[in-house]
Design a protein around this motif. Sequence first.
Motif, short mmCIF file in Angstrom:
data_model
loop_
_atom_site.label_atom_id
_atom_site.label_comp_id
_atom_site.label_asym_id
_atom_site.label_seq_id
_atom_site.Cartn_x
_atom_site.Cartn_y
_atom_site.Cartn_z
N ALA A 156 0.83 -1.21 0.00
CA ALA A 156 0.00 0.00 0.00
C ALA A 156 0.86 1.26 0.00
N VAL A 157 1.91 1.24 0.83
CA VAL A 157 2.84 2.39 0.87
C VAL A 157 3.49 2.55 -0.51
N GLY A 158 3.85 1.41 -1.12
CA GLY A 158 4.45 1.43 -2.46
C GLY A 158 3.49 1.99 -3.49
N PHE A 159 2.22 1.58 -3.38
CA PHE A 159 1.25 2.05 -4.37
C PHE A 159 1.01 3.55 -4.25
N GLN A 160 1.02 4.04 -2.98
CA GLN A 160 0.86 5.48 -2.79
C GLN A 160 2.01 6.25 -3.43
N ARG A 161 3.21 5.62 -3.45
CA ARG A 161 4.38 6.29 -4.03
C ARG A 161 4.53 6.06 -5.53
N PHE A 162 4.37 4.80 -5.96
CA PHE A 162 4.71 4.46 -7.35
C PHE A 162 3.52 3.98 -8.19
N GLY A 163 2.34 3.90 -7.56
CA GLY A 163 1.21 3.24 -8.24
C GLY A 163 0.55 4.05 -9.32
N GLU A 178 5.47 -5.00 -9.91
CA GLU A 178 6.47 -3.94 -10.14
C GLU A 178 6.55 -3.00 -8.94
N VAL A 179 5.37 -2.61 -8.44
CA VAL A 179 5.31 -1.72 -7.27
C VAL A 179 6.00 -2.38 -6.06
N TYR A 180 5.70 -3.67 -5.88
CA TYR A 180 6.25 -4.42 -4.75
C TYR A 180 7.78 -4.48 -4.81
N VAL A 181 8.30 -4.70 -6.03
CA VAL A 181 9.76 -4.74 -6.22
C VAL A 181 10.37 -3.38 -5.85
N ASN A 184 10.16 -2.65 -2.06
CA ASN A 184 11.06 -3.53 -1.31
C ASN A 184 12.47 -2.96 -1.24
N LYS A 185 12.87 -2.30 -2.33
CA LYS A 185 14.21 -1.68 -2.35
C LYS A 185 14.28 -0.57 -1.30
N THR A 192 9.72 3.98 6.06
CA THR A 192 8.88 3.13 5.19
C THR A 192 8.33 1.96 5.99
N LYS A 193 9.20 1.35 6.79
CA LYS A 193 8.78 0.22 7.63
C LYS A 193 7.64 0.63 8.56
#
Length: 551
Positions: A156-163, A178-181, A184-185, A192-193
């Motif tokens: 969800a945090v990834g989607f808010q940033r890159f989605g 793709e968002v998850y990858v 994760n970086k 982020t955690k």
Amino acid sequence: MAACSFRRTIASQLSKVLDLPPENLIKSISAVPVSKNRHVADFQLSIASVTEGSSSDCLAQDLNLQAQKLAERTVLQQVLKDGSEYGVKSELFSTVPRQKAVIEFSSPNIAKKFHIGHLRSTIVGNFIANLKVALGHEVIRINYLGDWGMQFGLLAVGFQRFGNKDKLKSSPLQHLFEVYVQINKAAEDENTKKLAKDFFRKLEEHDEQPLSLWKQFRDFSIEEYIRIYKRLGVHFDEYSGESFYQEKSQEVLKILEDKGLLQKTEKGTGIVDLSEKKDLSSFSTVMRSDGTSLYITRDLAAAIDRMNKHSWDTMIYVTDKSQSNHFQHLFQILKLMGYDWAERCQHVSFGLVQGMKTRRGEVIFLEDVLNEVRSRMLQNMASAKTTKEIEDPMETAEKVGLAALIVQDFRGLLSSDYQFSWDRALQSRGDTGVFLQYTHARLHSLEQMHGNEQLTDVNVACLQEPSAISVLQHLLRYDEVLYRSSQDLQPKHIVSYLLTLSHLAAVAHKTLPVKGSTPELAQARLRLFQAARSVLANGMKLLGITPVTQM
């Protein structure tokens, strides 16, 4: 094959010759293995037990010959009479109780790779379900999605940033992956955690906004899964997931606590002691320090819920062997909780597939594999001189390609790892799914060529050639093969049987022409090829392969 009923038929016929009651003869008649190179009676009579010590070689030979002929004459009628139920109607299964089985298989994790391991789980689970249904059991097919857990906070945090909402709609699995990858970086970053943890906690508390985003991820993903499963010829009766058991897992923790099974570590995590001496030499963690559930807690809740809902007789989990420990713990905890039915739970494990690459490189999605096998098959079909004009080459290539994947996967023991090879899988000759499909299509066109007429009063006795006898004897063995697969849930027995049947049918096709033979012989040979194609189709369908009629 209906070996037992064949024994009964043989016994009643021989009783007239020997003037003995049939029951005295049944136990003396036994099936004999057949090989490609050896033509022996498929049924032999233990003469000593019948003639009480008299050593009459002539009588022995005569009776064995009669036993063989009787079995072979009956088998074609039996195959064509029983149709898709040939083999499963055998008396071998008459004492097997009909049961209700819950089978959990495929079970991909949303936003992670729907990879080749999921292909194995999907086709193995589908095979077990098909076999059980064919044998008269009631089956509930469950897809238990990995749709909950800390990774959703991160996603969800990834989607808010890159989605991207459009990409989420058009190809959800690819985009979420793709968002998850990407996220994760960035996940090493403490902030982020923390955001991920906060999001997941809100999810567990049923906060409306996070729940709505999570629901979108899940719904779009399931839509895409259903489309892919359709290509595999697989369906599910129930899509559930870890999310369904988030609240029920809290009830499980309460039961564990009430029964004195839940212990707290210094860090505050909840564990269950599984050691015999109660010295914590073996334990399972069932709760995080913040009180939230874990994968195993949700699995416990799911098992209990399924028993309440379905009252099943057996529950089978189909996953790779790396999860063996998890299921051992799961079944142990259920027993400690007082659920005796835990003994009727079973983990069917499988090994890893190595070397699965497409032309574009490493495989990420199962769909890439399906597209690759289809395009390679189309290419092979286009370059084959024998390929006729096919109505829908794309669909045929898909079905033949899937047969290639399934047979390569099912040839060995499921628990073994194996090295995948495109070239080996797609060979049109040899022990491959392509060869099974080719044989089926060839036998089908032979039937079409001869008007597909309903054959009556066929004189089977005129099938005397070794290649015909080999096919007849092999058809007699089908129920033993089904029985063996039903006992150990290994598809390799059926695969091996069908490959041998195809080789024997190919030899018979070459040596026993229908065209130009006398009407009586042509009819008998046609009936032989019809029976071989019928059993081949039945076996292929059990494996999850749709037989093609032209290629």
